[in-house]
Design a protein around this motif. Structure first.
Motif, PDB file in Angstrom:
ATOM      1  N   ALA A 276       0.823  -1.202   0.000  1.00  8.34           N
ATOM      2  CA  ALA A 276       0.000   0.000   0.000  1.00  8.34           C
ATOM      3  C   ALA A 276       0.859   1.255   0.000  1.00  8.34           C
ATOM      4  O   ALA A 276       0.510   2.265  -0.619  1.00  8.34           O
ATOM      5  CB  ALA A 276      -0.933  -0.013   1.206  1.00  8.34           C
ATOM      6  N   ASN A 277       2.000   1.196   0.693  1.00 10.67           N
ATOM      7  CA  ASN A 277       2.838   2.392   0.820  1.00 10.67           C
ATOM      8  C   ASN A 277       3.978   2.439  -0.176  1.00 10.67           C
ATOM      9  O   ASN A 277       4.858   3.290  -0.059  1.00 10.67           O
ATOM     10  CB  ASN A 277       3.412   2.487   2.240  1.00 10.67           C
ATOM     11  CG  ASN A 277       2.319   2.497   3.282  1.00 10.67           C
ATOM     12  OD1 ASN A 277       1.207   2.913   3.006  1.00 10.67           O
ATOM     13  ND2 ASN A 277       2.632   2.018   4.480  1.00 10.67           N
ATOM     14  N   ALA A 278       4.001   1.507  -1.126  1.00  6.64           N
ATOM     15  CA  ALA A 278       5.050   1.475  -2.150  1.00  6.64           C
ATOM     16  C   ALA A 278       6.441   1.495  -1.528  1.00  6.64           C
ATOM     17  O   ALA A 278       7.258   2.371  -1.814  1.00  6.64           O
ATOM     18  CB  ALA A 278       4.886   2.635  -3.129  1.00  6.64           C
ATOM     19  N   ARG A 279       6.718   0.525  -0.660  1.00  2.11           N
ATOM     20  CA  ARG A 279       8.011   0.499   0.016  1.00  2.11           C
ATOM     21  C   ARG A 279       9.078  -0.270  -0.751  1.00  2.11           C
ATOM     22  O   ARG A 279      10.238  -0.263  -0.383  1.00  2.11           O
ATOM     23  CB  ARG A 279       7.881  -0.143   1.409  1.00  2.11           C
ATOM     24  CG  ARG A 279       6.929   0.570   2.340  1.00  2.11           C
ATOM     25  CD  ARG A 279       7.335   2.015   2.542  1.00  2.11           C
ATOM     26  NE  ARG A 279       8.679   2.156   3.095  1.00  2.11           N
ATOM     27  CZ  ARG A 279       8.927   2.229   4.387  1.00  2.11           C
ATOM     28  NH1 ARG A 279       7.961   2.173   5.256  1.00  2.11           N
ATOM     29  NH2 ARG A 279      10.171   2.378   4.812  1.00  2.11           N
ATOM     30  N   PHE A 280       8.668  -0.986  -1.775  1.00  2.00           N
ATOM     31  CA  PHE A 280       9.653  -1.753  -2.536  1.00  2.00           C
ATOM     32  C   PHE A 280       9.290  -1.742  -4.012  1.00  2.00           C
ATOM     33  O   PHE A 280       8.132  -1.525  -4.386  1.00  2.00           O
ATOM     34  CB  PHE A 280       9.749  -3.187  -2.010  1.00  2.00           C
ATOM     35  CG  PHE A 280       8.430  -3.835  -1.763  1.00  2.00           C
ATOM     36  CD1 PHE A 280       7.741  -4.466  -2.774  1.00  2.00           C
ATOM     37  CD2 PHE A 280       7.862  -3.813  -0.481  1.00  2.00           C
ATOM     38  CE1 PHE A 280       6.519  -5.058  -2.550  1.00  2.00           C
ATOM     39  CE2 PHE A 280       6.628  -4.402  -0.245  1.00  2.00           C
ATOM     40  CZ  PHE A 280       5.955  -5.026  -1.292  1.00  2.00           C
ATOM     41  N   ALA A 281      10.310  -1.965  -4.859  1.00  2.00           N
ATOM     42  CA  ALA A 281      10.110  -1.771  -6.292  1.00  2.00           C
ATOM     43  C   ALA A 281       9.803  -3.059  -7.035  1.00  2.00           C
ATOM     44  O   ALA A 281       9.172  -3.021  -8.092  1.00  2.00           O
ATOM     45  CB  ALA A 281      11.342  -1.110  -6.903  1.00  2.00           C
ATOM     46  N   THR A 282      10.262  -4.192  -6.523  1.00  2.00           N
ATOM     47  CA  THR A 282       9.970  -5.445  -7.229  1.00  2.00           C
ATOM     48  C   THR A 282       9.496  -6.511  -6.243  1.00  2.00           C
ATOM     49  O   THR A 282       9.804  -6.464  -5.052  1.00  2.00           O
ATOM     50  CB  THR A 282      11.212  -6.017  -7.950  1.00  2.00           C
ATOM     51  OG1 THR A 282      12.172  -6.413  -6.976  1.00  2.00           O
ATOM     52  CG2 THR A 282      11.826  -5.010  -8.902  1.00  2.00           C
ATOM     53  N   VAL A 283       8.758  -7.460  -6.785  1.00  2.00           N
ATOM     54  CA  VAL A 283       8.349  -8.612  -5.996  1.00  2.00           C
ATOM     55  C   VAL A 283       8.158  -9.785  -6.955  1.00  2.00           C
ATOM     56  O   VAL A 283       7.689  -9.607  -8.079  1.00  2.00           O
ATOM     57  CB  VAL A 283       7.067  -8.315  -5.180  1.00  2.00           C
ATOM     58  CG1 VAL A 283       5.896  -7.985  -6.087  1.00  2.00           C
ATOM     59  CG2 VAL A 283       6.691  -9.480  -4.275  1.00  2.00           C
ATOM     60  N   ALA A 284       8.590 -10.977  -6.500  1.00  2.00           N
ATOM     61  CA  ALA A 284       8.374 -12.169  -7.310  1.00  2.00           C
ATOM     62  C   ALA A 284       6.879 -12.358  -7.500  1.00  2.00           C
ATOM     63  O   ALA A 284       6.108 -12.206  -6.559  1.00  2.00           O
ATOM     64  CB  ALA A 284       8.967 -13.387  -6.619  1.00  2.00           C
ATOM     65  N   CYS A 285       6.489 -12.719  -8.697  1.00  2.00           N
ATOM     66  CA  CYS A 285       5.090 -12.591  -9.050  1.00  2.00           C
ATOM     67  C   CYS A 285       4.520 -13.848  -9.704  1.00  2.00           C
ATOM     68  O   CYS A 285       4.287 -13.865 -10.905  1.00  2.00           O
ATOM     69  CB  CYS A 285       4.961 -11.408  -9.996  1.00  2.00           C
ATOM     70  SG  CYS A 285       3.453 -10.509  -9.816  1.00  2.00           S
ATOM     71  N   PRO A 286       4.265 -14.885  -8.918  1.00  2.39           N
ATOM     72  CA  PRO A 286       3.509 -15.995  -9.482  1.00  2.39           C
ATOM     73  C   PRO A 286       2.094 -15.502  -9.807  1.00  2.39           C
ATOM     74  O   PRO A 286       1.662 -14.499  -9.236  1.00  2.39           O
ATOM     75  CB  PRO A 286       3.456 -17.030  -8.356  1.00  2.39           C
ATOM     76  CG  PRO A 286       4.209 -16.465  -7.215  1.00  2.39           C
ATOM     77  CD  PRO A 286       4.506 -15.046  -7.474  1.00  2.39           C
TER      78      PRO A 286
END
Lengths: 440, 334
Positions: A276-286
């Motif tokens: 919600a707060n956009a704390r990170f730029a990438t995430v593994a995305c299954p």
């Protein structure tokens, strides 16, 4: 004084006590018997209980409503337990005791081998059920749920072709390319390139953000593409020397030690807030994560998220539906499970929740793109996931995959990432934990 | 109706041997012999019927599980196959006593128990003392005291998890505004134990305060009056009148809280979030309860988990014995 009250009220009081005892006893009996009936009411209506962990998307896609409409005598009730680590032990206990089982039970892919090997006798053979066409399912998915003597105890619902989701806006601020094709090409084939991009990101990272949500996320994403996992074909544990495990561990360590991680723990409330707060730029995305991101990221994330192919193609997660033999309405439950896993139905789940079907014949019908597409900046998520699913190497799953994986991410990786221990210390702790898990 | 009443008068319960004589002398007034037999049976059996539910429940939900757990602890019993068990003797116990995770959990249970029970009871005593004064809206205050206790463990733990969040949690924000570095509450060993204790303290302080308050109100008022006449201040009254009078109550709360602390489970489990049964990456807040759950329900080793359960029982019995000794000493002192 005491004796006089005793005398006056003795009879009524005794009556009350008898009544109370009787009421208690009957209510207890009633509690037991209502369980036994499994909800079949007098008017021939049948309630089918579907046990799931987390959001499977079947209900969200309106499949239950649809089925109830075409089968007026059936009511479907979904019993959700949020997390698989709480759901799975319960499923095992229900299977063992035969009491309180759901008519249809979801099984997570990391548990499927154990279920097939130890609980096979407690499930109906869905491979021979009416309307089941083996050829519509992915071959490896079918095999995962089939016992040695050819009994198929679970039908594939979704699989987890794993892409990478990234915040376009944050990438732009950090001076990185934002085009999904370009990014995919830039890190194609090698997770080191992804880590290198992370270093670049951290040099000019927008304030308060990190490159990735957690080192465990990287571990899982890399491990998803492994051909060699925790067990070899004969069922022997090889987690210590497995190449897939090593690659995943190394990548996670680089991220943890390079301070590129927001140090959140996946599926924690704080992790949700991180979206919600956009704390990170990438995430593994299954595929199943896409629906999750959309839900937790909220309106503000719409169009900011984008999706690119990951350095390697892999599968993280997925679900099967089985019908426990102890269920009261096996026939109806089997019909439901078969219907729910038909390609048309799975296509509807994808459209709503982005959970990716385990039936390739559904891929053509996926063209009307998923509801999540706009959220990911109109990325062609159908094509991306289908492409990954096609190229995912077949992998051997083992009996304690879930527990070994959890020991590595929640003990080993976390010690390095959050407690500042060295990778060697982290791995040693994970190993010790695994030995304990396996009862060695 | 009247017969029964008279009969009851002549043969009160607990004097069953008087019953035959009584009925014998009144045969003329008793219409049929089977009825009198029924009465006799009633007198003798009723008490058993009344207490039977407890024993039935205890047998079904207390004694049987206890014995079954004992049996299971001597076997290799896996969650995936309950029909198949192999005799191990005391292997589960010796393995546990050699397992560093077990000792770690035992130590954590002890430290978390101490840092949650001691402040909790001290604060409860203070609050009860305050509530014991004449206050406006005292009922409101007392109900407010019970509110945390009425909150479910789940919601309380969730709120505290967010408060103690490493990133953006309110506690870190507060200590940050005073100029300290943020603490990773969940992953540091003392930080996590402190956080777990704070949930326990928050939930149970009001409950104990009300128990103390009830006991304080039973303290005869003239004791305070005479103390006041002798020139004792409020604090001296509290120390020399209230505390000694409350001694049995305090002992009771100590026993109950100790048992609760030994079985501490929900708070650390939920505080740990995903994979909460591990009690943190380094098992830094894994209590015995969590260890049992982890062994039994996550790893599926029910035999080992049963052995943990029995060791916990032994520990509780030891604690009870120690408490009894202390209680006896206290009584002698008086």
């Amino acid at each position: 004084m005491r004796s006089s009250t005793f005398r006056r009220s003795r009879r009524p009081r005794r009556l009350v006590a008898y009544a109370a005892t009787a009421a208690l006893a009957t209510s207890l009996l009633a509690a037991c018997s209502s369980d036994d009936e499994g909800g079949s009411a007098g008017d021939g209506k049948i309630t089918l209980n579907v046990g799931t962990f987390g959001v499977l998307g079947l209900k969200q896609a309106g499949l239950y409503d649809e089925y109830e409409k075409s089968h007026p005598n059936i009511t479907i009730k979904e019993n959700v337990i949020e997390r698989n680590d709480a759901y799975y032990p319960k499923l095992l206990t229900q299977l063992q005791s035969g009491a309180g089982v759901n008519d249809v039970a979801a099984i997570e892919v990391s548990n499927i081998t154990e279920v097939v090997q130890t609980q096979g006798a407690k499930f109906e053979d869905l491979g021979k059920a009416k309307g089941v066409d083996k050829s519509t399912y992915l071959d490896w998915k079918w095999k995962q749920a089939t016992t040695e003597d050819g009994k198929t105890i679970g039908l594939g619902v979704d699989i987890g072709p794993t892409a990478l989701c990234y915040r376009k806006d944050l990438f732009e601020k950090a001076g990185l390319p934002t085009d999904r094709e370009k990014l995919a090409k830039e890190w194609a084939g090698d997770w080191d390139k992804y880590v290198a991009l992370g270093k670049k990101y951290m040099e000019k990272a927008p304030k308060g953000t990190k490159f990735v949500d957690s080192a465990s996320s990287v571990y899982n994403a890399v491990f998803a593409g492994a051909t060699e996992r925790y067990y070899d074909k004969s069922g022997k544990e090889i987690y210590e020397d497995s190449q897939g495990r090593k690659d995943a561990w190394d990548a996670a360590m680089k991220v943890a030690q390079g301070d590129m991680s927001a140090k959140l723990k996946q599926f924690d409330p704080t992790w949700d807030q991180g979206f919600a707060n956009a704390r990170f730029a990438t995430v593994a995305c299954p595929a199943w994560m896409a629906g999750y991101i959309q839900e937790k990221g909220g309106a503000e994330g719409k169009g900011q998220w984008d999706m690119a192919k990951a350095p390697t193609d892999g599968n993280w997660g997925g679900t099967f539906l089985g019908v426990p033999s102890a269920g009261k309405h096996k026939k109806e439950a089997t019909e439901l499970a078969v219907w729910l896993t038909q390609p048309e139905q799975l296509a509807k789940v994808f459209a709503k929740q982005a959970s990716f079907p385990s039936t390739p014949s559904a891929y053509d019908t996926l063209k009307p793109s998923a509801a999540t597409k706009a959220y990911f900046n109109d990325a062609p998520i159908t094509e991306i996931f289908a492409d990954i699913a096609k190229n995912t190497p077949s992998a051997v799953y083992g009996i304690k995959d879930a527990q070994i994986g959890q020991s590595i991410t929640d003990i080993g990786v976390l010690q390095v990432e959050q407690q500042g221990k060295s990778p060697d210390e982290g791995w040693e702790a994970a190993q010790k934990e695994i030995k304990d898990v396996l009862g060695q | 109706m009247s017969e029964t009443a008279e009969y009851a008068e002549t043969a009160p319960p607990g004097k069953g041997d008087a019953a035959p004589a009584a009925t014998g002398s009144k045969t003329s007034r008793t219409p049929s012999p089977w009825r009198s037999r029924l009465y006799r049976w009633d007198i003798k059996a009723s008490p058993y019927v009344f207490v039977a539910p407890f024993f039935l429940f205890f047998g079904a939900f207390g004694l049987f599980p206890l014995l079954y757990t004992g049996w299971a602890s001597l076997h290799r019993l896996e969650l995936t196959n309950l029909d198949d068990s192999t005799w191990l003797g005391l292997d589960n116990y010796t393995n546990l006593l050699q397992s560093e995770y077990f000792w770690n959990a035992l130590g954590n249970t002890f430290t978390i128990g101490v840092i949650s029970t001691v402040p909790q009871l001290a604060i409860a005593l203070g609050i009860a003392h305050l509530l014991n004064y004449k206050l406006r809206g005292s009922t409101l205050w007392r109900v407010a005291m019970l509110a945390p206790y009425a909150t479910s463990v789940a919601s309380a733990s969730l709120v505290f998890t967010l408060l103690f969040a490493w990133d953006g949690g309110m506690v870190n924000w507060l200590i940050g505004s005073v100029g300290f570095d943020p603490v990773n509450w969940r992953e540091s060993s003392w930080g996590s134990q402190f956080a777990v204790s704070s949930i326990v303290i928050w939930r149970w302080t009001g409950y104990n305060a009300l128990i103390y308050l009830a006991a304080m109100q039973a303290v005869p008022h003239d004791l305070y009056e005479s103390a006041a006449l002798d020139g004792a201040s409020r604090w001296q009254q509290f120390r020399h009148v209230t505390i000694p009078m409350l001694r049995p109550t305090i002992l009771f709360t100590v026993v109950v809280s100790t048992i609760g602390a030994t079985q501490l489970f929900g708070e650390p489990l939920l505080f740990g979030g995903t994979a909460g049964s591990k009690g943190g990456a380094d098992h830094q807040f894994q209590t015995l309860g969590l260890y049992l759950y982890d062994q039994g329900w996550i790893n599926g080793h029910l035999g080992r988990a049963s052995a943990v359960a029995w060791l916990m029982l032994v520990i509780l019995l030891l604690i009870a014995a120690v408490n009894m000794l202390i209680a006896r000493r206290l009584r002698k002192d008086r």
